[in-house]
Write a protein that holds these residues in place. Structure first.
Motif, PDB file in Angstrom:
ATOM      1  N   VAL A 699       0.835  -1.201   0.000  1.00 60.98           N
ATOM      2  CA  VAL A 699       0.000   0.000   0.000  1.00 60.98           C
ATOM      3  C   VAL A 699       0.871   1.252   0.000  1.00 60.98           C
ATOM      4  O   VAL A 699       0.577   2.244  -0.693  1.00 60.98           O
ATOM      5  CB  VAL A 699      -0.941  -0.015   1.219  1.00 60.98           C
ATOM      6  CG1 VAL A 699      -1.684   1.325   1.347  1.00 60.98           C
ATOM      7  CG2 VAL A 699      -1.948  -1.152   1.087  1.00 60.98           C
ATOM      8  N   GLN A 700       1.964   1.225   0.757  1.00 62.75           N
ATOM      9  CA  GLN A 700       2.869   2.371   0.758  1.00 62.75           C
ATOM     10  C   GLN A 700       3.480   2.610  -0.621  1.00 62.75           C
ATOM     11  O   GLN A 700       3.674   3.755  -1.043  1.00 62.75           O
ATOM     12  CB  GLN A 700       3.974   2.144   1.796  1.00 62.75           C
ATOM     13  CG  GLN A 700       3.479   2.187   3.237  1.00 62.75           C
ATOM     14  CD  GLN A 700       4.556   1.816   4.233  1.00 62.75           C
ATOM     15  OE1 GLN A 700       5.622   1.292   3.870  1.00 62.75           O
ATOM     16  NE2 GLN A 700       4.286   2.081   5.515  1.00 62.75           N
ATOM     17  N   GLU A 703       1.065   4.438  -2.720  1.00 66.41           N
ATOM     18  CA  GLU A 703       1.033   5.857  -2.383  1.00 66.41           C
ATOM     19  C   GLU A 703       2.206   6.582  -3.031  1.00 66.41           C
ATOM     20  O   GLU A 703       2.069   7.715  -3.507  1.00 66.41           O
ATOM     21  CB  GLU A 703       1.066   6.024  -0.862  1.00 66.41           C
ATOM     22  CG  GLU A 703      -0.209   5.523  -0.170  1.00 66.41           C
ATOM     23  CD  GLU A 703      -0.100   5.584   1.341  1.00 66.41           C
ATOM     24  OE1 GLU A 703       1.017   5.908   1.838  1.00 66.41           O
ATOM     25  OE2 GLU A 703      -1.102   5.313   2.025  1.00 66.41           O
ATOM     26  N   ASP A 706       1.430   7.306  -6.437  1.00 63.73           N
ATOM     27  CA  ASP A 706       0.227   8.123  -6.559  1.00 63.73           C
ATOM     28  C   ASP A 706      -0.935   7.296  -7.121  1.00 63.73           C
ATOM     29  O   ASP A 706      -1.715   7.747  -7.961  1.00 63.73           O
ATOM     30  CB  ASP A 706       0.492   9.351  -7.449  1.00 63.73           C
ATOM     31  CG  ASP A 706      -0.578  10.425  -7.263  1.00 63.73           C
ATOM     32  OD1 ASP A 706      -1.261  10.395  -6.218  1.00 63.73           O
ATOM     33  OD2 ASP A 706      -0.741  11.269  -8.173  1.00 63.73           O
ATOM     34  N   SER A 708      -3.128   5.644  -4.863  1.00 69.47           N
ATOM     35  CA  SER A 708      -3.803   5.283  -3.616  1.00 69.47           C
ATOM     36  C   SER A 708      -5.218   4.788  -3.844  1.00 69.47           C
ATOM     37  O   SER A 708      -5.753   3.986  -3.059  1.00 69.47           O
ATOM     38  CB  SER A 708      -3.810   6.491  -2.668  1.00 69.47           C
ATOM     39  OG  SER A 708      -2.496   6.903  -2.379  1.00 69.47           O
ATOM     40  N   GLY A 711      -5.542   1.174  -3.609  1.00 72.67           N
ATOM     41  CA  GLY A 711      -4.909   0.566  -2.448  1.00 72.67           C
ATOM     42  C   GLY A 711      -5.724  -0.531  -1.811  1.00 72.67           C
ATOM     43  O   GLY A 711      -5.196  -1.591  -1.470  1.00 72.67           O
TER      44      GLY A 711
END
Length: 801
Positions: A699-700, A703, A706, A708, A711
């Motif tokens: 998930v990071q 992010e 970009d 998300s 996610g």
């Protein structure tokens, strides 16, 4: 040099005494080159004393000529020969040319029996069996396969009296290759006691195409022992000729009309009839009407203008042809072409110099050709179909001595009628050619998919005259952002080739979907082509053959893996480089079955252009294939604009303005590379407790990219795939995320080769729902096998939850 006990036509291991015949071989210069023990017994000379010397040295004074110049393929005469002790012996000699096709340079085999003896009495047991069991033209051979008796019918067939040839073996009597085959069969009868039937040609005393059925039966004594062989010959020339005519009709039905091309069909008619029916055949056709109209159906009047569509001769280069292919000639009323077209039936002209005198006088060039070749018979047959006159076929004989018979006329009518229907079909089909081409194009991809791996452009051109064919190309997106590129070519033209192409293209896409390596994919495709050949029908025309080039490019590693099956290798143009041919192991064409294919891996810099094509692009009547490849390299090297413009430039450089002689498929692909910043990889410990931290890292990473919005779905997919790999897979385990502008891919790899599968979990099952959940959440998912194990992958479309 053979020893004196050897003979060129003795069967290996032949168990009988060969000294019962005096045998010698004389070469074309009259020199003795072989001398057996029987010859030594007859004249007393040892081989060393006569071999290498003129055979005429053995003649007594005033004995006459040995093998006079007038001797043809067989000769027999009684001559006075000189014995070693000075005596003169009157000996009957039988001679055969060993290789008649060599003419005067052929060796002569000269024989005479040494155990001729007197005729057997009627009380003799073998003679009694002979009289009781011989049916018609019959010969009796003893346990040494030497002639003991012939009846009058057989003696007449052989052309020699019994008292002369008694004691000889059948190859010594006949002197032809067929006689060796007969003796081999007689030996089997003698050894096994089983009857045999053998069909053979030209074993009589004439040079005509006589056909015989030789029936052989063992002769047994009172104790049942085989003591001889009875051979009965039956003339079945009429049946043989009828079967030959039927074979020509059958061959015509197979070979004529293989394509929807008028010229090819006319040539097939000529090819079928030479030399089976005639020594030279010409096919002249009426020019088709303009604007797709119907052929002329009214009465024909002379003179007639015809265009030469095809001809075929028994002589290389067709020296008998006065008219060139494609040339129009005018035929007056006295010509066989015009006469048969006006009459609407076949016309046979024997002795052309007399029966066709007016026409040959009108056309001196033809008259001179007829005299030079010794043409003695012509037969002209109208080519008519569905009430329309399409042209005329003229059959000519000059090498074969026999004239055309009534049966030959019927055969020519039958074969020509079959060809006429095919020619008419071809002309009718030409009006529908655009429809057929549309069918072909419908089997090819209308547009190429846009992928993150390559930018592609393509061209397909049907053959100008041969009709639709079996060339195809494709670009197939694969898992992991990879892409497969394929170009193939099915042998032949027509609807059948197009249908086969469609089946192969579908098969390639299916095999590509399961992520087979290029060499493995070609192996499976080869098995399919073998099955298609088996299903296609009997005879060689039912066989299916194809070539194929298959490549897989990975934009992450920038590695391209290629394999080919009898297909031209691709060209490669690296950035700021010059075009070069990719060295891909050739591999056999598809359809041979059981032969291996090899692949090669290349690391390609981003922007490399690959050119995949079929052989129709480089094969031309006007240019050598190597020269065509050089032209292709120059055209590819000039590419400065788009790939679409490069395709156009290549076709303009290589193909004639009249169109390609074969189908052409061209596929250009410029490679792209996926930046390392768009790929993330983790090595996963085999500990279920670590699944949660792995989800968090994934998930990071989204992010950071970009992404998300994807996610939540990605977290669930990663959790299920990683958990499955830890539970059921084998270490090492690896997670990889790949993305481009529109797609996110999740891949989990492990070293187990066991493929996953969906199953329906029961209500109280604690597991079994993971892959079903993945399938519901993603655009598509699947697995592929690798050399290290397997990879489970899932694709998500960005911008959608």
């Amino acid at each position: 040099m053979r020893s004196h006990n050897e003979s060129s036509d003795d069967s290996p291991g032949y168990p009988f005494d060969e000294t019962a015949t005096a045998r010698a071989v004389i070469d074309g210069d009259g020199i003795l080159v072989e001398w057996n023990e029987g010859a030594r017994r007859l004249l007393g000379h040892a081989p060393a004393e006569v071999v290498g010397l003129p055979a005429a040295n053995l003649l007594a004074p005033d004995a006459g000529a040995l093998l006079p110049p007038s001797a043809d393929h067989r000769w027999n005469e009684t001559l006075a020969l000189r014995h070693r002790d000075g005596r003169t012996l009157n000996v009957w000699l039988l001679a055969h040319r060993r290789s008649p096709e060599l003419g005067d340079r052929s060796d002569w085999l000269v024989v005479t029996p040494l155990e001729n003896g007197e005729p057997r009495t009627e009380a003799d047991s073998l003679s009694a069996m002979f009289l009781e069991q011989s049916p018609c033209a019959t010969a009796l051979f003893d346990e040494r396969l030497r002639l003991r008796r012939v009846n009058a019918v057989m003696a007449e067939s052989i052309g020699l009296p019994e008292e002369r040839i008694r004691g000889l073996r059948i190859p010594e009597i006949g002197g032809r290759p067929q006689n060796d085959e007969l003796e081999a069969s007689m030996l089997q009868v003698l050894l096994t006691g089983q009857r045999q039937d053998v069909q053979t040609l030209g074993t009589g005393n004439t040079d005509g195409a006589l056909a015989w059925l030789a029936r052989m039966a063992p002769l047994t004594d009172a104790e049942g022992r085989v003591v001889g062989v009875c051979l009965s010959a039956h003339d079945f020339t009429d049946q043989y000729l009828a079967r030959e005519r039927l074979q020509i009709v059958n061959e015509a039905s197979i070979r004529i009309g293989s394509t929807l091309d008028v010229t090819r069909t006319a040539q097939e008619l000529a090819d079928v009839c030479v030399p089976a029916l005639a020594d030279f055949v010409s096919i002249d056709l009426v020019d088709p009407p303009e604007h797709g109209g119907e052929p002329y159906t009214g009465p024909i009047s002379a003179p007639v203008s015809l265009r030469r569509a095809a001809h075929r001769s028994v002589n290389p280069g067709n020296p008998e042809a006065v008219v060139k292919l494609g040339q129009i000639d005018v035929y007056p009323a006295s010509s066989p072409q015009a006469d048969s077209l006006v009459a609407g039936r076949p016309i046979v002209a024997s002795d052309p110099m007399r029966t066709l005198a007016d026409w040959l006088a009108w056309d001196p060039a033809r008259g001179e050709r007829v005299r030079e070749l010794g043409i003695h018979t012509t037969m002209s047959v109208p080519i008519q179909a569905r009430g329309a006159t399409l042209g005329v076929a003229v059959f000519t004989r000059f090498r074969r001595p026999d004239p055309f018979t009534a049966d030959d006329v019927l055969l020519a009518e039958e074969v020509t009628a079959r060809a006429a229907v095919c020619i008419d079909n071809a002309r009718r089909f030409s009006r529908e050619r655009e429809t057929a081409i549309a069918l072909q194009r419908s089997l090819l991809p209308r547009t190429l998919p846009r992928t993150a791996a390559v930018e592609a452009a393509s061209r397909y051109l049907p053959a100008a005259r041969a009709g639709v064919g079996g060339d195809w190309f494709d670009v197939i997106p694969l898992s992991g952002m990879r892409v497969a590129m394929v170009v193939g070519d099915v042998v032949g033209h027509g609807v059948q080739a197009s249908a086969t192409m469609g089946r192969l293209r579908t098969a390639v896409r299916t095999l590509a979907d399961i992520d087979l390596a290029p060499d493995e994919l070609l192996t499976h495709l080869d098995d399919l082509v073998v099955r298609l050949s088996s299903e296609a029908g009997e005879g060689t025309t039912g066989e299916v053959g194809a070539t194929c080039l298959y490549a897989v490019y990975d934009p992450v590693t920038r590695v391209c893996t290629l394999a080919r099956a009898g297909h031209p290798p691709p060209l490669m143009l690296r950035p700021n480089g010059s075009p070069e041919e990719v060295d891909v192991p050739p591999g056999p064409p598809l359809g041979l079955g059981g032969l291996p294919f090899e692949s090669v891996e290349l690391r390609l810099p981003e922007g490399t252009v690959l050119a995949l094509y079929t052989d129709g692009l480089i094969e031309s009547r006007d240019r050598d294939p190597d020269e065509s490849r050089a032209v292709l390299c120059r055209a590819l090297g000039r590419s400065a604009g788009s790939l679409d413009e490069t395709c156009h430039d290549i076709l303009q450089s290589l193909l004639p303005s009249t169109g390609a002689s074969d189908d052409v498929a061209l596929l250009l692909a410029r490679t792209k590379g996926l930046p390392t910043s768009q790929v993330a990889t983790w090595d996963i410990p085999a500990d279920p407790a670590l699944v949660a931290p792995i989800r968090k890292q994934a998930v990071q990473q989204l992010e950071t990219w970009d992404l998300s919005e994807a996610g939540f779905t990605t977290e669930l997919v990663v959790s299920e795939l990683v958990t499955n790999a830890i539970r059921y897979g084998e270490r090492p385990i690896r997670l990889r995320l790949i993305h481009d502008a529109t797609t996110l891919i999740v891949e989990v790899s492990d070293s187990s080769h066991t493929a996953p599968h969906l199953r329906r979990a029961k209500i109280f099952d604690e597991g079994g729902r993971g892959l079903l959940l993945v399938a519901q959440l993603t655009e598509r998912w699947g697995s592929r096998h690798t050399t290290e194990g397997k990879t489970i992958w899932a694709e998500l479309t960005l911008g959608e939850e």
